[in-house]
Design an enzyme around this catalytic site. Structure first.
Site, short mmCIF file in Angstrom:
data_model
loop_
_atom_site.label_atom_id
_atom_site.label_comp_id
_atom_site.label_asym_id
_atom_site.label_seq_id
_atom_site.Cartn_x
_atom_site.Cartn_y
_atom_site.Cartn_z
CG LEU A 138 -1.97 -1.07 1.38
CD1 LEU A 138 -2.71 -0.91 2.71
CD2 LEU A 138 -2.96 -1.03 0.21
CG ASP A 139 0.52 4.31 -3.00
OD1 ASP A 139 1.35 3.49 -3.44
OD2 ASP A 139 -0.29 4.92 -3.71
CD GLN A 140 5.43 7.78 3.58
OE1 GLN A 140 6.07 7.91 2.53
NE2 GLN A 140 5.75 8.43 4.69
CB THR A 142 -2.97 3.96 0.69
OG1 THR A 142 -2.83 4.78 -0.48
CG2 THR A 142 -4.26 3.16 0.56
#
Length: 340
Positions: A138-140, A142
């Site tokens: 997951l993106d930082q 998100t």
């Protein structure tokens, strides 16, 4: 003495009497050839009725096939007492609710303070030995459901499900405007932006990418959208929603087109939702002002990994994990309901 994790077993049914052991391992236990080769190197890696045998031997109905993996640790990850929320855990799998701002795995320049540092410390405090293997990323910024495998078999099995499009990933996002139509598919190939390589764009020569969406709620200036990924490209949701004119609220990388028309002061995301917006003459249109204020109302892209569903590699049943909408997105939703 070699330490092993608890065995994963399979009892041969009548219909598979006479099959070769390697066929059982590959087709019934879904042990990849790579992992089979690794297991053969240990005394108890692959056994038939408790005995070590060649994988070329035939099996009989009622035989018990077992695989055992050596215990591992993440030598390259520094244990740190970092709190995180656990949604589910058993001896094979850990599922967490990742918070905003947390990097999943140490990277160059970010060796500490990551989710991996916290998980490794958590296992150490429990006296357990596992290697950190995030099944997906997951993106930082998100938030939401993230699965972590505790051994190479579980990691391989879920990864194969992802490749075979058998893992359901559902996200919730708060976006500018309302998608038109309110429910549909975004079929847009994605690749790097040649002018800004850290960004992705929809381009005819990109990698096939498909996102299904549905607007669950819509207000004057934004919508709550449910999204399901059919592919897993970098920044896929952010890129696709921007491509249909509904970028994620708070996204600093994929911003609304209105930012091309306003000054840098107004674009400052750190200013806060209720701060004064400085602009050059002429005054900023009301619609543009609303977009800027919404982006300032949350310090990250309003994206949440709400649900993850896949077959448990050992229990052999479909499991679904959910994480509730985080506080910052709930607050933003309230502001949208109030007419911001």
């Amino acid at each position: 003495m070699t330490a092993y994790y608890p065995p994963i077993t399979y009892t041969v049914p009548e219909a598979e009497d006479g099959w070769l052991l390697k066929t059982i391992l590959l087709r019934r236990m879904h042990v990849s050839r790579k992992l089979q080769s690794r297991l053969k190197l240990t005394e108890q890696g692959i056994t038939l009725n408790g005995r070590r045998v060649y994988t070329s031997v035939p099996v009989q109905a009622g035989d018990v096939v077992a695989i055992r993996m050596e215990q591992e640790i993440s030598d390259d990850i520094l244990p740190q007492p970092i709190p995180f929320e656990i949604l589910y855990e058993d001896e094979h799998l850990l599922v967490v609710n990742k918070e905003a701002g947390m990097i999943v795995h140490p990277t160059h320049g970010h060796y500490t303070g990551t989710l991996a540092n916290g998980v490794v410390d958590y296992w150490r405090q429990k006296g357990e030995s596992f290697r950190f293997r995030a099944v997906h990323r997951l993106d930082q910024e998100t938030t939401g459901v993230l699965a972590i495998a505790k051994n190479p078999y579980v990691h391989q099995h879920i990864s194969e499900q992802m490749i075979g499009n058998r893992v359901d990933k559902t996200y919730l996002a708060l976006v500018h405007g309302t998608p038109a139509p309110p429910e549909g598919e975004i079929d847009g190939p994605i690749d790097r932006d040649p002018e800004e390589p850290h960004r992705r764009i929809v381009t005819p020569n990109g990698y096939p990418s498909l996102t299904k969406y549905r607007a669950l709620e819509s207000w004057k200036n934004g919508s709550l959208v449910r999204l399901k990924l059919e592919t897993g490209r970098t920044h896929q949701i952010r890129v696709h929603m921007t491509s249909i004119g509904c970028p994620l609220i708070g996204d600093k990388l994929y911003r609304h087109d209105v930012y091309k028309e306003i000054g840098i002061e107004a674009a400052d995301p750190a200013a806060g939702a209720d701060s004064v917006i400085e602009t050059n003459d002429p005054p900023m249109p009301a619609a543009a002002r609303n977009i800027v204020q919404l982006d300032r109302a949350i310090p990250r892209q309003a994206l949440h990994a709400y649900e993850l569903s896949f077959e448990h590699p050992v229990k052999r049943r479909q499991m679904t994990f959910q994480a509730p909408l985080p506080a910052d997105m709930r607050k933003l939703r309230e502001r949208l309901e109030e007419g911001l």
